[in-house]
Design a protein around this motif. Structure first.
Motif, short mmCIF file in Angstrom:
data_model
loop_
_atom_site.label_atom_id
_atom_site.label_comp_id
_atom_site.label_asym_id
_atom_site.label_seq_id
_atom_site.Cartn_x
_atom_site.Cartn_y
_atom_site.Cartn_z
N MET A 98 0.83 -1.20 0.00
CA MET A 98 0.00 0.00 0.00
C MET A 98 0.87 1.26 0.00
N ILE A 99 0.56 2.15 -0.93
CA ILE A 99 1.29 3.42 -1.05
C ILE A 99 0.31 4.56 -0.86
N GLY A 100 0.52 5.39 0.16
CA GLY A 100 -0.36 6.52 0.45
C GLY A 100 0.32 7.83 0.13
N ILE A 101 -0.32 8.66 -0.69
CA ILE A 101 0.27 9.93 -1.14
C ILE A 101 -0.60 11.09 -0.69
N THR A 102 0.01 12.02 0.07
CA THR A 102 -0.73 13.22 0.45
C THR A 102 0.07 14.45 0.08
N ALA A 103 -0.66 15.52 -0.22
CA ALA A 103 -0.10 16.82 -0.59
C ALA A 103 -1.29 17.72 -0.83
N THR A 104 -1.10 19.02 -0.74
CA THR A 104 -2.17 19.91 -1.16
C THR A 104 -2.31 19.85 -2.68
N THR A 165 -1.06 -6.48 -6.58
CA THR A 165 0.04 -6.53 -5.60
C THR A 165 0.40 -5.17 -5.03
N HIS A 166 0.14 -4.10 -5.80
CA HIS A 166 0.51 -2.75 -5.37
C HIS A 166 -0.67 -1.80 -5.60
N CYS A 167 -1.08 -1.13 -4.54
CA CYS A 167 -2.16 -0.14 -4.63
C CYS A 167 -1.63 1.23 -4.24
N THR A 168 -1.78 2.18 -5.15
CA THR A 168 -1.39 3.57 -4.89
C THR A 168 -2.65 4.38 -4.66
N MET A 169 -2.69 5.15 -3.57
CA MET A 169 -3.90 5.92 -3.29
C MET A 169 -3.59 7.33 -2.81
N GLU A 170 -4.41 8.26 -3.29
CA GLU A 170 -4.38 9.62 -2.76
C GLU A 170 -5.04 9.61 -1.39
N ASP A 187 2.66 0.68 3.39
CA ASP A 187 4.07 0.30 3.29
C ASP A 187 4.94 1.51 2.95
N ILE A 188 4.39 2.44 2.17
CA ILE A 188 5.08 3.69 1.83
C ILE A 188 4.09 4.83 1.94
N VAL A 189 4.50 5.92 2.59
CA VAL A 189 3.67 7.13 2.67
C VAL A 189 4.51 8.32 2.21
N THR A 190 3.85 9.28 1.58
CA THR A 190 4.58 10.47 1.11
C THR A 190 3.83 11.73 1.50
N PHE A 191 4.60 12.79 1.74
CA PHE A 191 4.05 14.13 2.01
C PHE A 191 4.89 15.09 1.17
N ASN A 192 4.30 15.59 0.08
CA ASN A 192 5.07 16.37 -0.88
C ASN A 192 5.04 17.86 -0.60
N ASN A 193 3.87 18.39 -0.25
CA ASN A 193 3.76 19.84 -0.04
C ASN A 193 2.47 20.13 0.70
N ILE A 194 2.37 21.35 1.20
CA ILE A 194 1.11 21.82 1.78
C ILE A 194 1.00 23.31 1.56
N SER A 195 -0.19 23.76 1.19
CA SER A 195 -0.51 25.18 1.12
C SER A 195 -1.94 25.35 1.57
#
Length: 516
Positions: A98-104, A165-170, A187-195
């Motif tokens: 599981m890949i979780g992606i957050t950002a504004t 096998t791999h799920c990417t989600m906003e 399994d992987i989380v990301t935080f790219n930016n915030i505004s």
């Protein structure tokens, strides 16, 4: 599962549960009904309707003594729904990467980049986000950036059935605050930016950041957290998580990965990915080294999105050759600075959502060559005056540099649902900012009329920007249909080609035209 704490029960008895629902209209015979308090609707008010449709028990935050079925009192029914959903569908997120992606800004594009890299690496993938829910080789339109917890667990279970096998989600801030992803095992989380965005929903920027950053701060010790050192808020989370942190920078050279020799002279980034500090991912070790990248999508924001995606891909075992090939051929995401017409005039369709998004979109236009800019702006409805004022102020800040003295605006009345209607207060604040800046506004109730205005005034060499969120979803189809009426000699299949893979903002009539 970790069971939610039941504070008390009324009419308690042994029952067999055939299913779970949080919307009374979806209740069937033998279902457990979970009463959710929403921003506008309280599920407790629909408990009697749920019973009439066959509910045999309910999860509540307050008892209704007039209801005969068993009721189980909990502190937070949203937490209970998340836990029940995960248990009912047998914790599907534990059976995938599981890949979780957050950002504004950039969640959608980053998630699509990651998904494309994983697919090109030969993996079976799932994708959940603002535009679509993809389960291996099938897709359906999304209603929320991150689905309600029960629906999310259902989609994940369908992915497991399809051997994804791999799920990417906003992962949206609302989803985090409302516990929709509480039982997702990342399994992987990301935080790219915030505004600044969703301020009216969260109350303050600090609460917005608290909600968004919880994806990182609550991540487990077995996961990886990908953080952008150029964003001070993302960088502040480096020592606030149990995850193994991997950092990158386009400006900063303090992280693991650096964007070296960036060239944006054509508007489309070319750069060298340099691994400055070695790191491990599973049994694979990444030593200092470098490889070149060429992007097919324009803008500085695309560089940041790609850096986050590259880091996720490396952690997922994707080869550098696959990364390079994917990014060179990545077509972008619908409604994310998407060219839908390039001939005597250019038309770009963009999800003009918040100050950060608007700023990078207009910054990219500043790199481009065109005569006049015609901005068709769908005012953002039901997001409050704060976001609308700040959106308007960013437009004004770029207006002089982009030679924009007029703006075509619309409330898109016939093309939005009740939850996205522009309020009088939101319209007033938009007009006030434009008036104070001396920018003339051509205001239309309907999206079709606003787009028709832009096509009527655009001359050869000009650029039309269809800008806005839900209110502009149907803008591309409307613009191309209107162009078809003006240019009957133009090949229809070529004109409508940009709509061939559309998920959001496309009518059944257009689907018929595209498939006939």
């Amino acid at each position: 599962m970790k069971s939610t704490k039941v504070i008390g029960a009324i009419n308690n008895q042994d029952i067999n549960v055939e299913g779970i629902a949080y919307h009374s209209k979806k209740v069937q015979e033998g279902y457990l009904f979970v009463c959710i308090r929403g921003y506008k609707v309280d599920g407790h008010m629909y408990l009697s309707q749920a019973v009439e449709k066959g509910a045999v028990a309910a999860i509540v935050e307050e008892f209704n003594k007039e209801i005969a079925i068993p009721q189980y009192l909990v502190e937070n029914s949203r937490v209970a729904l998340a836990q029940l959903g995960a248990a009912y569908y047998n914790s599907p997120s534990k059976k995938m990467n599981m890949i979780g992606i957050t950002a504004t800004n950039g969640k959608t594009t980053t998630s699509y980049m990651v998904n494309s890299m994983l697919e090109n690496h030969g993996l079976r993938t799932g994708l959940i986000g603002t535009v679509t829910i993809k389960i291996d080789d099938s897709s359906i339109p999304s209603e929320l950036t991150t689905p309600e917890s029960l629906d999310l667990q259902y989609y994940l279970s369908k992915m497991v059935e399809k051997e994804v096998t791999h799920c990417t989600m906003e992962v949206s801030s609302s989803a985090l605050e409302l516990h929709r992803v509480k039982e997702v095992d990342y399994d992987i989380v990301t935080f790219n930016n915030i505004s600044r965005d969703h301020i009216d929903a969260h109350g303050t920027f600090e609460k917005y950041f608290e909600a968004k950053s919880s994806l990182i701060t609550n991540a487990s010790e077995k996961s990886y957290a990908v953080l952008n050192l150029d964003d001070i808020y993302s960088a502040s989370l480096v020592d606030k998580t149990k995850s193994t942190v991997i950092t990158f920078g386009v400006k900063s050279t303090e992280g693991h990965i650096y964007c070296k020799n960036l060239d944006l002279s054509t508007g489309r980034g070319r750069y060298t990915v340099e691994i400055l500090k070695g790191f491990k991912a599973g049994d694979k070790e990444f030593k200092p080294g470098e490889f070149d990248v060429e992007l097919s999508v324009p803008g500085l924001h695309s560089v940041y999105n790609s850096m986050a995606a590259i880091t996720v891909a490396l952690l997922s075992g994707v080869s550098t050759e696959t990364i390079q090939h994917t990014l060179k051929n990545f077509a972008g995401v619908e409604r994310r600075f998407e060219f839908i017409f390039e001939d005597d005039i250019k038309i770009i369709d963009d999800h003009f959502a918040n100050p950060g998004n608007i700023n990078v979109t207009l910054q990219t236009l500043d790199y481009m060559d065109f005569k006049l800019l015609h901005l068709v702006y769908a005012i953002r409805g039901e997001r409050g005056t704060t976001v609308n004022r700040e959106n308007s102020e960013v437009i004004v800040n770029w207006a002089e540099k982009l030679g924009m003295k007029e703006i075509i605006a619309t409330k898109s009345i016939s093309h939005v649902t009740a939850k996205d209607m522009v309020t009088p207060e939101e319209l007033q604040v938009f007009l006030e900012v434009m008036n104070n800046a001396g920018i003339k506004v051509h205001l239309y109730d309907e999206l079709t009329d606003a787009i028709a205005h832009s096509l009527a005034v655009a001359q050869e060499g000009d650029l039309i920007l269809l800008a806005g969120c839900q209110g502009m979803d149907y803008g591309a189809e409307i613009a191309l249909r209107q162009l078809h009426q003006k240019m009957l000699e133009y090949p229809k299949e070529k004109l409508f080609f940009p709509l061939r893979n559309r998920v959001a903002g496309i009518t059944e009539e257009m689907m018929t035209d595209l498939t006939s």
